[in-house]
Design an enzyme around this catalytic site. Sequence first.
Site, PDB file in Angstrom:
ATOM      1  N   LYS A 116       0.830  -1.213   0.000  1.00 20.20           N
ATOM      2  CA  LYS A 116       0.000   0.000   0.000  1.00 20.20           C
ATOM      3  C   LYS A 116       0.858   1.254   0.000  1.00 20.20           C
ATOM      4  O   LYS A 116       0.497   2.262  -0.601  1.00 20.20           O
ATOM      5  CB  LYS A 116      -0.960   0.002   1.196  1.00 20.20           C
ATOM      6  N   LYS A 196      -3.909 -10.385  -6.864  1.00 21.00           N
ATOM      7  CA  LYS A 196      -5.225 -10.593  -6.246  1.00 21.00           C
ATOM      8  C   LYS A 196      -6.229  -9.559  -6.757  1.00 21.00           C
ATOM      9  O   LYS A 196      -5.835  -8.442  -7.137  1.00 21.00           O
ATOM     10  CB  LYS A 196      -5.106 -10.596  -4.725  1.00 21.00           C
ATOM     11  N   LYS A 199      -9.693  -3.371  -5.792  1.00 19.71           N
ATOM     12  CA  LYS A 199     -10.149  -2.146  -6.465  1.00 19.71           C
ATOM     13  C   LYS A 199      -8.980  -1.281  -6.879  1.00 19.71           C
ATOM     14  O   LYS A 199      -9.021  -0.597  -7.891  1.00 19.71           O
ATOM     15  CB  LYS A 199     -11.065  -1.344  -5.528  1.00 19.71           C
TER      16      LYS A 199
HETATM   17  P1  TYM Z   1     -10.626  -5.203   3.107  1.00 23.66           P
HETATM   18  O1  TYM Z   1     -11.603  -4.112   3.326  1.00 23.66           O
HETATM   19  O2  TYM Z   1      -9.490  -4.967   2.160  1.00 23.66           O
HETATM   20  O3  TYM Z   1     -11.366  -6.508   2.598  1.00 23.66           O
HETATM   21  C1  TYM Z   1     -12.502  -7.058   3.257  1.00 23.66           C
HETATM   22  C2  TYM Z   1     -12.432  -8.573   3.230  1.00 23.66           C
HETATM   23  O4  TYM Z   1     -12.364  -9.050   1.875  1.00 23.66           O
HETATM   24  C3  TYM Z   1     -11.270  -9.952   1.738  1.00 23.66           C
HETATM   25  N1  TYM Z   1     -10.726  -9.851   0.374  1.00 23.66           N
HETATM   26  C4  TYM Z   1     -10.518 -10.897  -0.443  1.00 23.66           C
HETATM   27  N2  TYM Z   1     -10.742 -12.215  -0.285  1.00 23.66           N
HETATM   28  C5  TYM Z   1     -10.434 -13.029  -1.335  1.00 23.66           C
HETATM   29  N3  TYM Z   1      -9.926 -12.578  -2.516  1.00 23.66           N
HETATM   30  C6  TYM Z   1      -9.678 -11.267  -2.709  1.00 23.66           C
HETATM   31  N4  TYM Z   1      -9.196 -10.840  -3.871  1.00 23.66           N
HETATM   32  C7  TYM Z   1      -9.982 -10.360  -1.643  1.00 23.66           C
HETATM   33  N5  TYM Z   1      -9.880  -9.007  -1.511  1.00 23.66           N
HETATM   34  C8  TYM Z   1     -10.344  -8.713  -0.277  1.00 23.66           C
HETATM   35  C9  TYM Z   1     -10.262  -9.485   2.775  1.00 23.66           C
HETATM   36  O5  TYM Z   1      -9.339 -10.511   3.095  1.00 23.66           O
HETATM   37  C10 TYM Z   1     -11.157  -9.106   3.922  1.00 23.66           C
HETATM   38  O6  TYM Z   1     -11.478 -10.242   4.697  1.00 23.66           O
HETATM   39  N6  TYM Z   1      -7.694  -4.935   7.165  1.00 23.66           N
HETATM   40  C11 TYM Z   1      -8.972  -5.403   6.670  1.00 23.66           C
HETATM   41  C12 TYM Z   1     -10.164  -4.815   7.393  1.00 23.66           C
HETATM   42  C13 TYM Z   1     -10.168  -5.019   8.870  1.00 23.66           C
HETATM   43  C14 TYM Z   1     -10.401  -6.238   9.576  1.00 23.66           C
HETATM   44  C15 TYM Z   1     -10.379  -5.896  10.946  1.00 23.66           C
HETATM   45  C16 TYM Z   1     -10.633  -7.537   9.164  1.00 23.66           C
HETATM   46  C17 TYM Z   1      -9.987  -4.043   9.810  1.00 23.66           C
HETATM   47  N7  TYM Z   1     -10.129  -4.554  11.055  1.00 23.66           N
HETATM   48  C18 TYM Z   1     -10.554  -6.868  11.934  1.00 23.66           C
HETATM   49  C19 TYM Z   1     -10.803  -8.512  10.152  1.00 23.66           C
HETATM   50  C20 TYM Z   1     -10.767  -8.174  11.498  1.00 23.66           C
HETATM   51  C21 TYM Z   1      -9.105  -4.995   5.201  1.00 23.66           C
HETATM   52  O7  TYM Z   1      -8.507  -4.052   4.754  1.00 23.66           O
HETATM   53  O8  TYM Z   1     -10.041  -5.714   4.500  1.00 23.66           O
END
Ligand code: TYM
Length: 330
Positions: A116, A196, A199
Amino acid sequence: MNRRRIFSGIQPTGTLHLGNYLGAVQNWVALQNAGDAECIYCIVDYHAITIDYDLHHLASLTVDLARDLFACGLDPEISTVFVQSQVPEHTELAWVFQAACTSYGELQRMTQFKAKAEEQSFVSAGLFTYPALQAADILLYQATHVPVGEDQVQHLELAREISRRFNSRFGNTFPEVRPLLTAAPRIMSLRDPDKKMSKSSGEGHYLSLSATQEEMGKMIQRAVTDVGPLPDGSMGSGVKNLFDILQALDDRGIYDQLMAAYREGHLKYVDLKAAVADAVCRTVGSIQERRLSFSPERVQELLREGADRIRPQAEETMATVRERIGLADL
Ligand code: TYM
Protein backbone atom coordinates in the site's frame (compact mmCIF):
# COMPACT_ATOMS: atom_id res chain seq x y z
CA MET A 1 -22.77 -21.89 27.18
CA ASN A 2 -19.41 -20.89 25.73
CA ARG A 3 -20.28 -19.62 22.24
CA ARG A 4 -17.62 -18.88 19.67
CA ARG A 5 -17.29 -15.19 19.09
CA ILE A 6 -16.75 -14.04 15.54
CA PHE A 7 -15.54 -10.63 14.45
CA SER A 8 -14.58 -9.27 11.06
CA GLY A 9 -14.18 -5.92 9.35
CA ILE A 10 -14.25 -4.33 5.95
CA GLN A 11 -13.13 -0.92 4.71
CA PRO A 12 -15.60 1.52 3.13
CA THR A 13 -13.32 2.21 0.18
CA GLY A 14 -15.90 1.77 -2.60
CA THR A 15 -18.15 -0.88 -3.97
CA LEU A 16 -17.95 -4.50 -2.76
CA HIS A 17 -16.20 -6.77 -5.26
CA LEU A 18 -16.41 -10.48 -5.92
CA GLY A 19 -13.16 -11.09 -3.98
CA ASN A 20 -14.62 -9.48 -0.84
CA TYR A 21 -17.77 -11.54 -1.26
CA LEU A 22 -16.21 -14.95 -1.91
CA GLY A 23 -13.24 -14.48 0.43
CA ALA A 24 -15.14 -13.01 3.35
CA VAL A 25 -18.75 -11.78 3.24
CA GLN A 26 -20.30 -15.03 1.98
CA ASN A 27 -18.66 -16.72 4.97
CA TRP A 28 -19.90 -14.00 7.36
CA VAL A 29 -23.43 -14.86 6.31
CA ALA A 30 -22.85 -18.63 6.55
CA LEU A 31 -21.37 -18.30 10.07
CA GLN A 32 -24.30 -16.14 11.12
CA ASN A 33 -26.78 -18.66 9.76
CA ALA A 34 -25.01 -21.60 11.40
CA GLY A 35 -26.27 -20.08 14.65
CA ASP A 36 -23.55 -21.35 16.99
CA ALA A 37 -21.58 -18.12 17.33
CA GLU A 38 -22.07 -14.50 18.23
CA CYS A 39 -21.23 -12.53 15.07
CA ILE A 40 -19.95 -8.95 15.04
CA TYR A 41 -19.19 -7.22 11.74
CA CYS A 42 -17.66 -3.78 11.50
CA ILE A 43 -17.23 -1.18 8.78
CA VAL A 44 -13.79 0.15 9.56
CA ASP A 45 -13.82 3.81 8.57
CA TYR A 46 -10.78 4.73 10.70
CA HIS A 47 -8.79 2.23 8.64
CA ALA A 48 -10.06 3.77 5.41
CA ILE A 49 -8.52 7.17 6.19
CA THR A 50 -4.98 5.72 6.26
CA ILE A 51 -4.83 5.96 2.46
CA ASP A 52 -5.87 8.71 0.05
CA TYR A 53 -9.62 9.14 0.32
CA ASP A 54 -12.35 11.60 -0.55
CA LEU A 55 -13.75 13.09 2.65
CA HIS A 56 -16.97 14.12 0.88
CA HIS A 57 -17.72 10.49 0.03
CA LEU A 58 -16.64 8.59 3.13
CA ALA A 59 -20.03 8.77 4.89
CA SER A 60 -22.03 7.70 1.83
CA LEU A 61 -19.57 4.89 1.03
CA THR A 62 -20.03 3.68 4.61
CA VAL A 63 -23.82 3.58 4.34
CA ASP A 64 -23.69 2.02 0.84
CA LEU A 65 -21.38 -0.70 2.07
CA ALA A 66 -23.67 -1.50 5.00
CA ARG A 67 -26.58 -1.67 2.58
CA ASP A 68 -24.62 -4.16 0.45
CA LEU A 69 -23.76 -6.25 3.51
CA PHE A 70 -27.42 -6.48 4.51
CA ALA A 71 -28.30 -7.31 0.90
CA CYS A 72 -25.70 -10.11 0.95
CA GLY A 73 -27.63 -11.66 3.83
CA LEU A 74 -26.36 -10.17 7.09
CA ASP A 75 -29.37 -10.05 9.37
CA PRO A 76 -29.28 -7.18 11.88
CA GLU A 77 -31.50 -9.23 14.22
CA ILE A 78 -28.81 -11.90 14.48
CA SER A 79 -25.49 -10.22 13.73
CA THR A 80 -24.26 -6.91 15.08
CA VAL A 81 -23.27 -4.64 12.20
CA PHE A 82 -21.80 -1.25 13.08
CA VAL A 83 -19.32 1.47 12.15
CA GLN A 84 -15.93 1.56 13.87
CA SER A 85 -15.84 5.32 14.53
CA GLN A 86 -19.12 5.05 16.49
CA VAL A 87 -17.23 3.17 19.20
CA PRO A 88 -14.19 5.28 20.15
CA GLU A 89 -12.68 2.49 22.28
CA HIS A 90 -11.29 1.01 19.02
CA THR A 91 -8.76 3.78 18.66
CA GLU A 92 -8.09 3.90 22.38
CA LEU A 93 -7.18 0.20 22.54
CA ALA A 94 -5.19 0.56 19.30
CA TRP A 95 -3.03 3.16 21.02
CA VAL A 96 -2.36 0.86 23.96
CA PHE A 97 -1.36 -1.92 21.55
CA GLN A 98 0.90 0.37 19.52
CA ALA A 99 2.48 1.86 22.59
CA ALA A 100 3.06 -1.25 24.65
CA CYS A 101 2.52 -4.47 22.68
CA THR A 102 3.65 -4.05 19.04
CA SER A 103 7.22 -3.74 17.87
CA TYR A 104 8.45 -1.55 15.06
CA GLY A 105 10.12 -4.58 13.47
CA GLU A 106 6.86 -6.54 13.39
CA LEU A 107 5.04 -3.70 11.66
CA GLN A 108 7.90 -3.35 9.17
CA ARG A 109 7.42 -6.96 8.09
CA MET A 110 3.77 -6.47 7.05
CA THR A 111 3.57 -7.13 3.31
CA GLN A 112 0.30 -5.18 2.97
CA PHE A 113 1.96 -2.07 4.36
CA LYS A 114 4.77 -2.37 1.80
CA ALA A 115 2.29 -2.85 -1.07
CA LYS A 116 0.00 0.00 0.00
CA ALA A 117 2.87 2.37 0.76
CA GLU A 118 4.00 2.02 -2.85
CA GLU A 119 0.61 3.27 -4.05
CA GLN A 120 0.61 6.40 -1.85
CA SER A 121 2.40 9.69 -2.31
CA PHE A 122 1.89 10.43 1.41
CA VAL A 123 2.67 7.38 3.54
CA SER A 124 1.07 8.05 6.93
CA ALA A 125 2.15 6.69 10.30
CA GLY A 126 -1.40 5.30 10.58
CA LEU A 127 -0.88 3.16 7.48
CA PHE A 128 2.15 1.70 9.24
CA THR A 129 0.41 1.04 12.57
CA TYR A 130 -2.82 -0.11 10.88
CA PRO A 131 -2.48 -3.76 12.08
CA ALA A 132 -2.54 -2.60 15.73
CA LEU A 133 -5.94 -0.98 15.11
CA GLN A 134 -7.07 -4.20 13.43
CA ALA A 135 -5.98 -6.21 16.49
CA ALA A 136 -7.88 -3.74 18.70
CA ASP A 137 -11.05 -4.18 16.60
CA ILE A 138 -11.02 -7.90 17.22
CA LEU A 139 -9.81 -8.06 20.81
CA LEU A 140 -12.08 -5.31 22.10
CA TYR A 141 -14.87 -7.91 21.81
CA GLN A 142 -12.75 -10.89 22.92
CA ALA A 143 -13.36 -12.46 19.52
CA THR A 144 -11.80 -15.85 18.86
CA HIS A 145 -12.49 -16.42 15.16
CA VAL A 146 -12.03 -13.99 12.29
CA PRO A 147 -13.42 -14.82 8.83
CA VAL A 148 -11.18 -13.11 6.27
CA GLY A 149 -9.49 -13.59 2.91
CA GLU A 150 -5.93 -14.85 2.74
CA ASP A 151 -4.44 -11.35 2.45
CA GLN A 152 -5.37 -10.68 6.10
CA VAL A 153 -3.71 -13.75 7.60
CA GLN A 154 -0.43 -11.97 8.35
CA HIS A 155 -2.32 -9.24 10.21
CA LEU A 156 -4.08 -11.88 12.30
CA GLU A 157 -0.79 -13.54 13.17
CA LEU A 158 0.34 -10.19 14.50
CA ALA A 159 -2.94 -9.84 16.43
CA ARG A 160 -2.16 -13.19 18.12
CA GLU A 161 1.30 -11.93 19.01
CA ILE A 162 -0.16 -8.69 20.40
CA SER A 163 -2.65 -10.55 22.58
CA ARG A 164 0.07 -12.94 23.84
CA ARG A 165 2.33 -10.02 24.67
CA PHE A 166 -0.45 -8.13 26.47
CA ASN A 167 -1.39 -11.22 28.46
CA SER A 168 2.15 -12.01 29.55
CA ARG A 169 2.96 -8.44 30.50
CA PHE A 170 -0.31 -7.30 32.07
CA GLY A 171 -2.19 -10.49 32.98
CA ASN A 172 -4.46 -12.81 31.05
CA THR A 173 -7.02 -10.60 29.27
CA PHE A 174 -7.40 -11.57 25.61
CA PRO A 175 -8.03 -14.82 23.72
CA GLU A 176 -5.90 -15.99 20.78
CA VAL A 177 -7.55 -15.21 17.49
CA ARG A 178 -7.76 -17.59 14.56
CA PRO A 179 -8.50 -16.84 10.92
CA LEU A 180 -11.38 -18.64 9.20
CA LEU A 181 -10.75 -18.96 5.46
CA THR A 182 -13.23 -19.92 2.75
CA ALA A 183 -12.52 -22.40 -0.04
CA ALA A 184 -11.83 -19.32 -2.22
CA PRO A 185 -9.60 -17.25 0.07
CA ARG A 186 -7.78 -15.47 -2.74
CA ILE A 187 -9.75 -14.45 -5.80
CA MET A 188 -7.47 -13.12 -8.50
CA SER A 189 -7.75 -10.18 -10.90
CA LEU A 190 -9.64 -11.05 -14.08
CA ARG A 191 -7.18 -9.10 -16.19
CA ASP A 192 -3.97 -10.12 -14.42
CA PRO A 193 -4.65 -13.43 -12.64
CA ASP A 194 -1.27 -13.44 -10.93
CA LYS A 195 -2.42 -10.49 -8.80
CA LYS A 196 -5.23 -10.59 -6.25
CA MET A 197 -8.54 -9.00 -7.21
CA SER A 198 -8.60 -5.51 -5.74
CA LYS A 199 -10.15 -2.15 -6.47
CA SER A 200 -6.80 -0.42 -6.36
CA SER A 201 -5.68 -2.25 -9.54
CA GLY A 202 -8.37 -0.34 -11.46
CA GLU A 203 -11.18 -1.05 -13.93
CA GLY A 204 -11.22 -4.44 -15.61
CA HIS A 205 -9.40 -6.10 -12.73
CA TYR A 206 -12.28 -6.46 -10.29
CA LEU A 207 -15.88 -7.47 -10.60
CA SER A 208 -18.07 -5.01 -8.72
CA LEU A 209 -21.22 -6.28 -7.03
CA SER A 210 -22.93 -3.14 -8.36
CA ALA A 211 -22.18 -3.91 -12.03
CA THR A 212 -25.00 -4.63 -14.47
CA GLN A 213 -25.49 -8.19 -15.76
CA GLU A 214 -24.18 -7.06 -19.12
CA GLU A 215 -21.02 -5.55 -17.62
CA MET A 216 -20.39 -8.68 -15.56
CA GLY A 217 -20.88 -10.91 -18.61
CA LYS A 218 -18.43 -8.85 -20.67
CA MET A 219 -15.79 -8.78 -17.95
CA ILE A 220 -15.91 -12.54 -17.51
CA GLN A 221 -15.80 -13.10 -21.26
CA ARG A 222 -12.65 -10.99 -21.40
CA ALA A 223 -11.01 -12.65 -18.39
CA VAL A 224 -7.45 -13.74 -19.15
CA THR A 225 -7.23 -17.53 -19.65
CA ASP A 226 -4.86 -17.83 -22.57
CA VAL A 227 -1.70 -18.35 -20.57
CA GLY A 228 -2.43 -22.10 -20.85
CA PRO A 229 -1.15 -24.83 -18.54
CA LEU A 230 2.14 -24.19 -16.78
CA PRO A 231 5.33 -26.05 -17.84
CA ASP A 232 4.77 -28.60 -15.06
CA GLY A 233 1.29 -29.32 -16.49
CA SER A 234 -0.63 -27.60 -13.68
CA MET A 235 -3.56 -25.31 -14.41
CA GLY A 236 -2.83 -21.71 -15.48
CA SER A 237 -3.74 -19.04 -12.92
CA GLY A 238 -6.54 -17.47 -15.03
CA VAL A 239 -8.34 -20.77 -15.55
CA LYS A 240 -7.85 -21.76 -11.93
CA ASN A 241 -9.36 -18.45 -10.83
CA LEU A 242 -12.47 -19.04 -12.94
CA PHE A 243 -12.81 -22.56 -11.55
CA ASP A 244 -12.43 -21.21 -8.00
CA ILE A 245 -15.18 -18.65 -8.61
CA LEU A 246 -17.45 -21.28 -10.13
CA GLN A 247 -16.86 -23.74 -7.31
CA ALA A 248 -17.73 -21.09 -4.70
CA LEU A 249 -21.04 -20.22 -6.39
CA ASP A 250 -22.13 -23.37 -8.19
CA ASP A 251 -25.11 -25.20 -6.80
CA ARG A 252 -25.84 -27.25 -9.91
CA GLY A 253 -22.90 -29.62 -10.29
CA ILE A 254 -21.58 -27.73 -13.31
CA TYR A 255 -18.18 -27.30 -11.69
CA ASP A 256 -17.71 -31.09 -11.60
CA GLN A 257 -18.72 -31.48 -15.25
CA LEU A 258 -16.38 -28.75 -16.47
CA MET A 259 -13.51 -29.93 -14.29
CA ALA A 260 -13.91 -33.43 -15.75
CA ALA A 261 -13.79 -31.91 -19.27
CA TYR A 262 -10.63 -30.02 -18.30
CA ARG A 263 -8.97 -33.19 -17.01
CA GLU A 264 -9.89 -35.05 -20.17
CA GLY A 265 -8.42 -32.21 -22.22
CA HIS A 266 -11.55 -31.07 -24.07
CA LEU A 267 -12.72 -28.10 -21.99
CA LYS A 268 -13.66 -25.07 -24.07
CA TYR A 269 -12.89 -21.85 -22.19
CA VAL A 270 -16.05 -20.25 -23.62
CA ASP A 271 -18.09 -22.89 -21.78
CA LEU A 272 -16.22 -22.25 -18.55
CA LYS A 273 -16.73 -18.50 -18.92
CA ALA A 274 -20.44 -18.91 -19.72
CA ALA A 275 -20.92 -21.04 -16.59
CA VAL A 276 -19.03 -18.53 -14.43
CA ALA A 277 -21.02 -15.61 -15.88
CA ASP A 278 -24.27 -17.44 -15.24
CA ALA A 279 -23.36 -18.28 -11.62
CA VAL A 280 -22.06 -14.76 -10.90
CA CYS A 281 -25.07 -13.05 -12.49
CA ARG A 282 -27.54 -15.20 -10.54
CA THR A 283 -25.86 -14.54 -7.18
CA VAL A 284 -25.16 -10.86 -7.73
CA GLY A 285 -28.61 -10.32 -9.29
CA SER A 286 -30.33 -11.51 -6.14
CA ILE A 287 -28.04 -9.38 -3.94
CA GLN A 288 -28.91 -6.33 -6.07
CA GLU A 289 -32.60 -7.10 -5.76
CA ARG A 290 -32.43 -7.40 -1.96
CA ARG A 291 -30.45 -4.15 -1.82
CA LEU A 292 -33.57 -2.26 -2.93
CA SER A 293 -35.43 -3.28 0.21
CA PHE A 294 -33.05 -1.30 2.47
CA SER A 295 -33.37 2.47 2.30
CA PRO A 296 -30.28 4.49 3.26
CA GLU A 297 -32.25 5.92 6.23
CA ARG A 298 -33.11 2.45 7.52
CA VAL A 299 -29.49 1.37 7.08
CA GLN A 300 -28.27 4.31 9.17
CA GLU A 301 -30.76 3.43 11.88
CA LEU A 302 -29.58 -0.20 11.88
CA LEU A 303 -25.95 0.91 12.13
CA ARG A 304 -26.73 3.17 15.09
CA GLU A 305 -28.57 0.32 16.81
CA GLY A 306 -25.64 -2.00 16.14
CA ALA A 307 -23.17 0.43 17.74
CA ASP A 308 -25.47 1.01 20.73
CA ARG A 309 -25.77 -2.73 21.27
CA ILE A 310 -22.03 -3.43 21.12
CA ARG A 311 -20.63 -0.34 22.89
CA PRO A 312 -21.03 -1.69 26.46
CA GLN A 313 -18.73 -4.64 25.61
CA ALA A 314 -16.08 -2.27 24.29
CA GLU A 315 -16.37 -0.06 27.38
CA GLU A 316 -16.02 -3.06 29.67
CA THR A 317 -12.87 -4.33 27.92
CA MET A 318 -11.33 -0.87 27.93
CA ALA A 319 -12.03 -0.39 31.64
CA THR A 320 -10.19 -3.67 32.35
CA VAL A 321 -7.31 -2.66 30.07
CA ARG A 322 -6.87 0.75 31.71
CA GLU A 323 -6.70 -0.86 35.11
CA ARG A 324 -4.31 -3.66 34.02
CA ILE A 325 -1.82 -1.32 32.36
CA GLY A 326 -1.62 0.82 35.47
CA LEU A 327 -3.41 4.03 34.52
CA ALA A 328 -4.66 6.09 37.45
CA ASP A 329 -8.36 5.63 38.26
CA LEU A 330 -9.27 9.22 39.19
P1 TYM B 1 -10.63 -5.20 3.11
O1 TYM B 1 -11.60 -4.11 3.33
O2 TYM B 1 -9.49 -4.97 2.16
O3 TYM B 1 -11.37 -6.51 2.60
C1 TYM B 1 -12.50 -7.06 3.26
C2 TYM B 1 -12.43 -8.57 3.23
O4 TYM B 1 -12.36 -9.05 1.87
C3 TYM B 1 -11.27 -9.95 1.74
N1 TYM B 1 -10.73 -9.85 0.37
C4 TYM B 1 -10.52 -10.90 -0.44
N2 TYM B 1 -10.74 -12.22 -0.28
C5 TYM B 1 -10.43 -13.03 -1.34
N3 TYM B 1 -9.93 -12.58 -2.52
C6 TYM B 1 -9.68 -11.27 -2.71
N4 TYM B 1 -9.20 -10.84 -3.87
C7 TYM B 1 -9.98 -10.36 -1.64
N5 TYM B 1 -9.88 -9.01 -1.51
C8 TYM B 1 -10.34 -8.71 -0.28
C9 TYM B 1 -10.26 -9.49 2.77
O5 TYM B 1 -9.34 -10.51 3.10
C10 TYM B 1 -11.16 -9.11 3.92
O6 TYM B 1 -11.48 -10.24 4.70
N6 TYM B 1 -7.69 -4.93 7.16
C11 TYM B 1 -8.97 -5.40 6.67
C12 TYM B 1 -10.16 -4.82 7.39
C13 TYM B 1 -10.17 -5.02 8.87
C14 TYM B 1 -10.40 -6.24 9.58
C15 TYM B 1 -10.38 -5.90 10.95
C16 TYM B 1 -10.63 -7.54 9.16
C17 TYM B 1 -9.99 -4.04 9.81
N7 TYM B 1 -10.13 -4.55 11.05
C18 TYM B 1 -10.55 -6.87 11.93
C19 TYM B 1 -10.80 -8.51 10.15
C20 TYM B 1 -10.77 -8.17 11.50
C21 TYM B 1 -9.11 -4.99 5.20
O7 TYM B 1 -8.51 -4.05 4.75
O8 TYM B 1 -10.04 -5.71 4.50
